[in-house]
Design a protein around this motif. Structure first.
Motif, mmCIF file in Angstrom:
data_model
loop_
_atom_site.group_PDB
_atom_site.id
_atom_site.type_symbol
_atom_site.label_atom_id
_atom_site.label_comp_id
_atom_site.label_asym_id
_atom_site.label_seq_id
_atom_site.Cartn_x
_atom_site.Cartn_y
_atom_site.Cartn_z
ATOM 1 N N VAL A 130 0.862 -1.176 0.000
ATOM 2 C CA VAL A 130 0.000 0.000 0.000
ATOM 3 C C VAL A 130 0.900 1.228 0.000
ATOM 4 O O VAL A 130 1.937 1.250 0.662
ATOM 5 C CB VAL A 130 -0.916 -0.001 1.245
ATOM 6 N N TRP A 131 0.517 2.243 -0.753
ATOM 7 C CA TRP A 131 1.323 3.466 -0.847
ATOM 8 C C TRP A 131 1.599 4.019 0.553
ATOM 9 O O TRP A 131 0.690 4.235 1.350
ATOM 10 C CB TRP A 131 0.607 4.520 -1.681
ATOM 11 N N GLY A 132 2.881 4.225 0.841
ATOM 12 C CA GLY A 132 3.302 4.814 2.095
ATOM 13 C C GLY A 132 3.431 3.846 3.258
ATOM 14 O O GLY A 132 3.896 4.244 4.331
ATOM 15 N N LYS A 133 3.052 2.599 3.066
ATOM 16 C CA LYS A 133 3.118 1.618 4.150
ATOM 17 C C LYS A 133 4.385 0.765 4.023
ATOM 18 O O LYS A 133 4.923 0.564 2.941
ATOM 19 C CB LYS A 133 1.891 0.695 4.139
ATOM 20 N N LYS A 134 4.836 0.228 5.160
ATOM 21 C CA LYS A 134 6.049 -0.577 5.174
ATOM 22 C C LYS A 134 5.785 -2.057 4.887
ATOM 23 O O LYS A 134 6.669 -2.765 4.421
ATOM 24 C CB LYS A 134 6.750 -0.454 6.532
ATOM 25 N N LYS A 135 4.572 -2.504 5.161
ATOM 26 C CA LYS A 135 4.283 -3.933 5.057
ATOM 27 C C LYS A 135 4.061 -4.380 3.619
ATOM 28 O O LYS A 135 3.338 -3.741 2.854
ATOM 29 C CB LYS A 135 3.047 -4.280 5.888
ATOM 30 N N VAL A 136 4.704 -5.479 3.240
ATOM 31 C CA VAL A 136 4.438 -6.126 1.952
ATOM 32 C C VAL A 136 3.194 -6.981 2.125
ATOM 33 O O VAL A 136 3.166 -7.895 2.958
ATOM 34 C CB VAL A 136 5.632 -7.015 1.525
ATOM 35 N N PHE A 137 2.121 -6.688 1.379
ATOM 36 C CA PHE A 137 0.901 -7.464 1.565
ATOM 37 C C PHE A 137 0.845 -8.677 0.659
ATOM 38 O O PHE A 137 0.062 -9.602 0.889
ATOM 39 C CB PHE A 137 -0.361 -6.600 1.395
ATOM 40 N N ASP A 138 1.660 -8.716 -0.390
ATOM 41 C CA ASP A 138 1.667 -9.898 -1.257
ATOM 42 C C ASP A 138 2.929 -9.920 -2.107
ATOM 43 O O ASP A 138 3.406 -8.878 -2.560
ATOM 44 C CB ASP A 138 0.442 -9.912 -2.165
ATOM 45 N N THR A 139 3.476 -11.104 -2.302
ATOM 46 C CA THR A 139 4.632 -11.290 -3.187
ATOM 47 C C THR A 139 4.683 -12.737 -3.635
ATOM 48 O O THR A 139 4.221 -13.630 -2.912
ATOM 49 C CB THR A 139 5.940 -10.919 -2.482
ATOM 50 N N ASN A 140 5.206 -12.977 -4.816
ATOM 51 C CA ASN A 140 5.407 -14.353 -5.277
ATOM 52 C C ASN A 140 6.879 -14.620 -5.592
ATOM 53 O O ASN A 140 7.204 -15.564 -6.298
ATOM 54 C CB ASN A 140 4.535 -14.662 -6.505
ATOM 55 N N TRP A 141 7.765 -13.776 -5.049
ATOM 56 C CA TRP A 141 9.180 -13.909 -5.421
ATOM 57 C C TRP A 141 9.771 -15.256 -4.983
ATOM 58 O O TRP A 141 10.707 -15.744 -5.588
ATOM 59 C CB TRP A 141 10.000 -12.741 -4.879
ATOM 60 N N ASP A 142 9.200 -15.852 -3.942
ATOM 61 C CA ASP A 142 9.700 -17.147 -3.488
ATOM 62 C C ASP A 142 8.790 -18.310 -3.869
ATOM 63 O O ASP A 142 9.068 -19.454 -3.501
ATOM 64 C CB ASP A 142 9.891 -17.132 -1.970
ATOM 65 N N ALA A 143 7.718 -18.038 -4.599
ATOM 66 C CA ALA A 143 6.819 -19.108 -5.025
ATOM 67 C C ALA A 143 7.463 -19.931 -6.137
ATOM 68 O O ALA A 143 8.287 -19.434 -6.912
ATOM 69 C CB ALA A 143 5.494 -18.522 -5.510
ATOM 70 N N ASP A 144 7.091 -21.204 -6.218
ATOM 71 C CA ASP A 144 7.649 -22.072 -7.254
ATOM 72 C C ASP A 144 7.245 -21.604 -8.650
ATOM 73 O O ASP A 144 8.042 -21.667 -9.589
ATOM 74 C CB ASP A 144 7.171 -23.513 -7.053
ATOM 75 N N VAL A 145 6.005 -21.163 -8.791
ATOM 76 C CA VAL A 145 5.481 -20.755 -10.090
ATOM 77 C C VAL A 145 5.456 -19.230 -10.180
ATOM 78 O O VAL A 145 4.868 -18.562 -9.330
ATOM 79 C CB VAL A 145 4.064 -21.305 -10.304
ATOM 80 N N PRO A 146 6.087 -18.645 -11.189
ATOM 81 C CA PRO A 146 6.054 -17.188 -11.356
ATOM 82 C C PRO A 146 4.743 -16.739 -12.003
ATOM 83 O O PRO A 146 4.660 -16.504 -13.212
ATOM 84 C CB PRO A 146 7.260 -16.909 -12.260
ATOM 85 N N GLY A 147 3.723 -16.629 -11.190
ATOM 86 C CA GLY A 147 2.415 -16.238 -11.702
ATOM 87 C C GLY A 147 1.508 -15.846 -10.572
ATOM 88 O O GLY A 147 1.942 -15.319 -9.549
#
Length: 364
Positions: free
Chosen positions: A282-299
């Motif tokens: 979220v703009w201005g927030k420190k928390k990452v609410f979602d990522t797939n950088w470590d997921a097996d499937v890039p999608g």
């Protein structure tokens, strides 16, 4: 959306370790019978057998040579795939053959009841092939927009983990190629062909169309920093967060597509399947609410992302159309193109603006 029956991409593309069934021998050590394939790349192959067809070692033949990028070890590949049983002369599975109808949900779960891994992408509406995943980046639900059949599956090409016949059919070959591979039981499913009615000694026939290549990573060494935007935090080649220290307090009321790395591959069009890595805050927030950088499937949700209305938030669809494979982009998405006055889950409040960093690895 048509999918390979019995989960081909998950079962047959990896080195098998399951119990099989069927015939216990392949008719002797000598090769017998024959197989022939007709039809052009992209069309359903017509496979004809003089059964029982058996081979004693893996053999491959390029039926049609493409002129696209060469797929190398470590890359991802979008493929369409036929599997046949040489012993019986019958089709076992094919991405050109519709599987049995699957139950569909008529509604997407209320975003407020979904885990934070849902935030930023899944939009309320019809949801086909719903599937919950617990791994970070495996977004709950599936993309709902209909895709013209057949829909290619994506697999990572690895000499260590990819089934040898599939590896031989893809590694070192160019996009646009159709490759025929025949393999004896021990090199194909071995004891893992039960789901396809292929015995542990039956010769298996694969016809593979290489639809597109997706690189494992985007080279971000020359990435630029856009003005009036957060900076990207990286660690070991992965985007881990966004720093808003030098960014304005407000994102603005218009969608911004900032190109950090300019790729030179295929440009995304509506309806395309896309291999990508992403991170959202979220703009201005420190928390990452979602990522797939470590997921097996890039999608998204364990599958390539489908760039279509109704399956993704509007800011993703509008922002990604036209972006080329090999690019890294930052999407700064105003609330009305995200989750608006409803928000999503516990991390995206009503009226929140969103920021995503997205690496586009490949387009099919």
């Amino acid at each position: 959306m048509r999918r390979l029956s019995t989960g081909v991409a998950l079962l047959c593309l990896l080195v098998p370790a399951l119990a099989g069934c069927g015939s216990d021998d392949n008719g002797g050590s000598e090769e017998t019978g024959s197989v022939s394939v007709s039809g052009a790349f992209g069309e359903a192959p017509k496979v004809t057998y003089d059964a029982p067809y058996t081979v004693t070692k893996v053999s491959s033949e390029v039926l049609e040579k493409g002129d696209g990028e060469t797929v190398e070890d470590g890359d991802f590949a979008f493929i369409n795939l036929y599997i046949g049983n040489g012993f019986t002369g019958k089709e076992a599975s094919s991405s050109w053959t519709a599987p049995d109808p699957e139950p569909t949900a008529t509604e997407t779960p209320d975003p407020s009841e979904s885990p934070s891994a849902d935030d930023g992408k899944q939009k309320k509406g019809d949801n086909k092939k719903g599937k919950k995943g617990k791994k970070e980046g495996d977004t709950e639900g599936a993309l709902s927009a209909p895709i013209e059949d057949p829909t290619p599956e994506m697999v990572q090409i690895s000499k260590e983990t990819t089934l040898k016949p599939i590896y031989d059919a893809i590694a070192g070959h160019q996009v646009g190629s159709r490759v025929l591979v025949s393999a004896p039981g021990e090199d194909a499913f071995g004891l893992g062909g039960a789901d396809y009615n292929i015995g542990n000694a039956d010769t298996t026939v694969f016809v593979v169309d290489i639809v597109a290549r997706a690189a494992a990573t985007v080279d971000s060494s020359g990435a630029v920093q856009p003005k009036n935007a957060p900076s990207v935090i990286e660690s070991d080649g992965k985007v881990t967060g966004l720093d808003f220290a030098d960014a304005p307090k407000k994102a603005g009321d218009k969608l911004r597509v900032e190109t950090l790395v300019q790729g030179d591959g295929t440009a995304i069009a509506k309806g395309d399947q896309v291999a990508l890595r992403y991170l959202g805050q979220v703009w201005g927030k420190k928390k990452v609410f979602d990522t797939n950088w470590d997921a097996d499937v890039p999608g998204v949700g364990g599958r390539p992302a489908t760039i279509a209305d109704g399956g993704l938030i509007e800011g993703w669809v509008k922002g990604l159309v036209g972006v080329k494979a090999g690019s890294r982009v930052m999407l700064i998405i105003p609330s009305d193109l995200g989750y608006g006055d409803k928000g999503s889950g516990k991390d995206i409040k009503p009226g929140d603006d969103l920021v995503f960093v997205i690496d586009v690895l490949g387009v099919a």
